[in-house]
Design a protein around this motif. Structure first.
Motif, PDB file in Angstrom:
ATOM      1  N   LEU A 210       0.734  -1.050   0.115  1.00 40.75           N
ATOM      2  CA  LEU A 210       0.094  -0.022   0.152  1.00 40.75           C
ATOM      3  C   LEU A 210       0.649   1.377  -0.138  1.00 40.75           C
ATOM      4  N   VAL A 211       1.802   1.326   0.778  1.00 45.62           N
ATOM      5  CA  VAL A 211       2.545   2.504   1.032  1.00 45.62           C
ATOM      6  C   VAL A 211       3.552   2.587  -0.386  1.00 45.62           C
ATOM      7  N   PHE A 212       4.323   1.508  -0.836  1.00 46.89           N
ATOM      8  CA  PHE A 212       4.897   1.237  -1.934  1.00 46.89           C
ATOM      9  C   PHE A 212       4.057   1.836  -3.295  1.00 46.89           C
ATOM     10  N   ILE A 213       3.072   1.463  -3.550  1.00 45.91           N
ATOM     11  CA  ILE A 213       2.440   1.900  -4.562  1.00 45.91           C
ATOM     12  C   ILE A 213       1.819   3.464  -4.634  1.00 45.91           C
ATOM     13  N   LEU A 214       1.487   3.853  -3.570  1.00 50.32           N
ATOM     14  CA  LEU A 214       1.323   5.311  -3.385  1.00 50.32           C
ATOM     15  C   LEU A 214       2.661   6.178  -3.484  1.00 50.32           C
ATOM     16  N   LEU A 215       3.687   5.770  -2.868  1.00 46.46           N
ATOM     17  CA  LEU A 215       4.804   6.399  -3.121  1.00 46.46           C
ATOM     18  C   LEU A 215       5.396   6.308  -4.538  1.00 46.46           C
ATOM     19  N   MET A 216       5.035   5.305  -5.335  1.00 47.51           N
ATOM     20  CA  MET A 216       5.457   5.539  -6.787  1.00 47.51           C
ATOM     21  C   MET A 216       4.884   6.656  -7.486  1.00 47.51           C
ATOM     22  N   GLY A 217       3.662   7.238  -6.968  1.00 51.30           N
ATOM     23  CA  GLY A 217       3.028   8.123  -7.698  1.00 51.30           C
ATOM     24  C   GLY A 217       3.255   9.641  -6.954  1.00 51.30           C
ATOM     25  N   GLU A 218       3.875   9.600  -5.745  1.00 57.37           N
ATOM     26  CA  GLU A 218       4.044  10.674  -4.867  1.00 57.37           C
ATOM     27  C   GLU A 218       4.545  11.779  -5.709  1.00 57.37           C
ATOM     28  N   PHE A 219       3.751  13.111  -5.328  1.00 52.00           N
ATOM     29  CA  PHE A 219       4.200  14.519  -6.028  1.00 52.00           C
ATOM     30  C   PHE A 219       4.461  15.516  -5.318  1.00 52.00           C
ATOM     31  N   LEU A 220       3.600  15.471  -4.169  1.00 52.42           N
ATOM     32  CA  LEU A 220       3.671  16.943  -3.081  1.00 52.42           C
ATOM     33  C   LEU A 220       4.798  16.850  -2.259  1.00 52.42           C
ATOM     34  N   ILE A 221       5.350  15.521  -1.815  1.00 54.27           N
ATOM     35  CA  ILE A 221       6.302  15.660  -0.627  1.00 54.27           C
ATOM     36  C   ILE A 221       7.493  16.057  -1.349  1.00 54.27           C
ATOM     37  N   PRO A 222       7.953  15.332  -2.709  1.00 52.72           N
ATOM     38  CA  PRO A 222       8.970  15.710  -3.311  1.00 52.72           C
ATOM     39  C   PRO A 222       9.156  17.148  -3.756  1.00 52.72           C
ATOM     40  N   ALA A 223       8.022  17.917  -4.079  1.00 56.24           N
ATOM     41  CA  ALA A 223       7.990  18.944  -4.319  1.00 56.24           C
ATOM     42  C   ALA A 223       8.158  20.102  -3.412  1.00 56.24           C
ATOM     43  N   ILE A 224       7.498  19.745  -2.093  1.00 55.63           N
ATOM     44  CA  ILE A 224       7.816  20.754  -1.175  1.00 55.63           C
ATOM     45  C   ILE A 224       9.011  20.644  -0.443  1.00 55.63           C
ATOM     46  N   LEU A 225       9.569  19.271  -0.285  1.00 55.43           N
ATOM     47  CA  LEU A 225      10.822  19.009   0.809  1.00 55.43           C
ATOM     48  C   LEU A 225      11.854  18.629  -0.093  1.00 55.43           C
ATOM     49  N   GLY A 226      11.704  18.468  -1.168  1.00 53.99           N
ATOM     50  CA  GLY A 226      12.815  18.373  -2.359  1.00 53.99           C
ATOM     51  C   GLY A 226      13.323  19.729  -2.996  1.00 53.99           C
ATOM     52  N   GLY A 227      12.315  20.756  -2.771  1.00 58.60           N
ATOM     53  CA  GLY A 227      13.021  22.093  -3.492  1.00 58.60           C
ATOM     54  C   GLY A 227      12.956  22.030  -4.916  1.00 58.60           C
ATOM     55  N   GLY A 228      12.545  21.129  -5.702  1.00 57.78           N
ATOM     56  CA  GLY A 228      12.834  20.862  -7.211  1.00 57.78           C
ATOM     57  C   GLY A 228      14.014  20.512  -7.450  1.00 57.78           C
ATOM     58  N   LYS A 229      14.864  19.980  -6.501  1.00 60.13           N
ATOM     59  CA  LYS A 229      16.011  19.237  -6.695  1.00 60.13           C
ATOM     60  C   LYS A 229      15.924  17.886  -6.628  1.00 60.13           C
ATOM     61  N   VAL A 230      14.801  17.036  -5.926  1.00 58.53           N
ATOM     62  CA  VAL A 230      14.602  15.680  -5.907  1.00 58.53           C
ATOM     63  C   VAL A 230      13.348  15.222  -6.559  1.00 58.53           C
ATOM     64  N   PHE A 231      13.398  15.118  -7.790  1.00 60.68           N
ATOM     65  CA  PHE A 231      12.193  14.844  -8.673  1.00 60.68           C
ATOM     66  C   PHE A 231      11.863  13.205  -8.640  1.00 60.68           C
ATOM     67  N   PHE A 232      10.465  13.182  -8.455  1.00 58.91           N
ATOM     68  CA  PHE A 232       9.740  11.750  -8.487  1.00 58.91           C
ATOM     69  C   PHE A 232       9.098  11.790  -9.924  1.00 58.91           C
ATOM     70  N   VAL A 233       8.717  10.660 -10.365  1.00 60.50           N
ATOM     71  CA  VAL A 233       7.930  10.500 -11.733  1.00 60.50           C
ATOM     72  C   VAL A 233       6.802  11.507 -11.635  1.00 60.50           C
ATOM     73  N   GLY A 234       6.080  11.300 -10.451  1.00 60.98           N
ATOM     74  CA  GLY A 234       4.869  12.275 -10.349  1.00 60.98           C
ATOM     75  C   GLY A 234       5.361  13.674 -10.728  1.00 60.98           C
ATOM     76  N   ASN A 235       6.316  14.168 -10.490  1.00 61.93           N
ATOM     77  CA  ASN A 235       6.793  15.555 -10.496  1.00 61.93           C
ATOM     78  C   ASN A 235       7.114  15.606 -12.115  1.00 61.93           C
ATOM     79  N   ALA A 236       7.564  14.651 -12.576  1.00 60.65           N
ATOM     80  CA  ALA A 236       7.788  14.678 -14.079  1.00 60.65           C
ATOM     81  C   ALA A 236       6.617  14.763 -14.985  1.00 60.65           C
ATOM     82  N   LEU A 237       5.627  14.137 -14.359  1.00 56.15           N
ATOM     83  CA  LEU A 237       4.280  14.014 -15.134  1.00 56.15           C
ATOM     84  C   LEU A 237       3.703  15.233 -15.141  1.00 56.15           C
ATOM     85  N   VAL A 238       3.672  16.078 -14.127  1.00 58.91           N
ATOM     86  CA  VAL A 238       3.328  17.436 -13.663  1.00 58.91           C
ATOM     87  C   VAL A 238       3.884  18.349 -14.643  1.00 58.91           C
ATOM     88  N   ASP A 239       5.265  18.366 -14.904  1.00 60.85           N
ATOM     89  CA  ASP A 239       5.910  19.030 -15.643  1.00 60.85           C
ATOM     90  C   ASP A 239       5.398  18.607 -17.200  1.00 60.85           C
TER      91      ASP A 239
END
Length: 285
Positions: A210-239
């Motif tokens: 459950l946690v792993f599948i949700l993390l695979m599509g995570e966007f908000l936490i990398p965007a806020i705490l990663g400061g645009g330097k730690v991109f997930f696939v979710g961030n790439a999709l938004v871009d």
């Protein structure tokens, strides 16, 4: 009689089947079709049939690498914290305190993940934990906008989703098995490894998946705490969909993510069957 039962089942399943097809299968089909198209001159989607978008997937290698690294690490870290907590709640806590402690585990979900993530910006920022570390001689410690900050946010945000499946599995544990093991002289650590852990594995697997599948599509936490330097696939999709408007390439990235999910679910199903067999063996003992 059999035909009547078949019609009754079909009638009961039709609403759910239509809902499933309209909200899951149809959007997936659209994304799959888009992934073989091209980006139009003004952005968006242009009909076509090409594998160019899939050939360009290495261009988003960093996003896939971060996702496939931090998602498993976040899942394992959540598990290492959640299992002792769930064990304590299910086995060690008296019934009169159990409900209150379970409510305390749920309480963070009453607040938006956005607000909780912004709270970590202060804690991990220059005036938070780094300032405390500077007072003991550890200067220039940078925590915010790092993979560590994203990992902390992941564990904090998804910990309850790991705790409750494990808690449910441990709550169903037959305590007589542990009592019998103690009567036979089995040390507590061996009883845990041979009885408690195998019988709680369905909860561990459910929470982990459950946690792993949700993390695979995570966007908000990398965007806020990663400061645009730690991109997930979710961030790439938004871009790709909202900023560069390259819907075809974004669809290919989404399809690749879905394929990874399907492989993960297949491995999960195999693990469930394996541990289910182990559970039966323990029960026969």
């Amino acid at each position: 009689m059999a035909m009547t039962q078949f019609r009754a089942r079909a009638l009961l399943l039709t609403p759910a089947g239509l809902w499933y097809a309209a909200l899951l299968l149809l959007p997936l089909a659209v994304v799959l079709i888009f992934s073989f198209g091209e980006r139009s001159a003004i952005g968006g989607y242009a009909p076509g049939f090409t594998l160019e978008q899939y050939a360009n997937l290495p261009a988003r290698f960093a996003a896939f690498r971060n996702t496939m690294t931090l998602a498993p690490l976040g899942t394992v870290a959540s598990l290492l914290i959640a299992y002792p907590l769930a064990y304590f709640l299910a086995v060690r806590v008296s019934p009169k305190w159990k409900t209150m402690l379970l409510v305390l585990v749920i309480v963070p979900f009453w607040t938006s993940i956005l607000i909780r993530s912004y709270a970590w910006i202060f804690l991990l920022g220059g005036k938070g934990i780094p300032a405390l570390l500077a007072q003991i001689g550890l200067d220039d410690v940078r925590l915010l906008n790092t993979p560590f900050a994203v990992l902390v946010g992941i564990v904090y945000g998804y910990l309850p989703l790991m705790v409750f499946p494990i808690y449910v599995a441990l709550e169903k544990l037959d305590k007589r098995l542990l009592e019998a093991a103690a009567d036979l002289g089995t040390p507590p650590w061996r009883a845990f490894l041979q009885i408690t852990l195998p019988l709680s594995m369905p909860g561990v697997l459910t929470g982990s998946m459950l946690v792993f599948i949700l993390l695979m599509g995570e966007f908000l936490i990398p965007a806020i705490l990663g400061g645009g330097k730690v991109f997930f696939v979710g961030n790439a999709l938004v871009d790709l969909f909202l900023q560069s408007r390259n819907w075809a390439f974004g669809s290919a990235v989404a399809v690749a993510l879905v394929v990874i999910m399907l492989i993960t679910v297949a491995l999960y199903t195999r693990a469930v069957k394996r541990f289910g067999a182990s559970r039966d063996d323990v029960g026969l003992m």
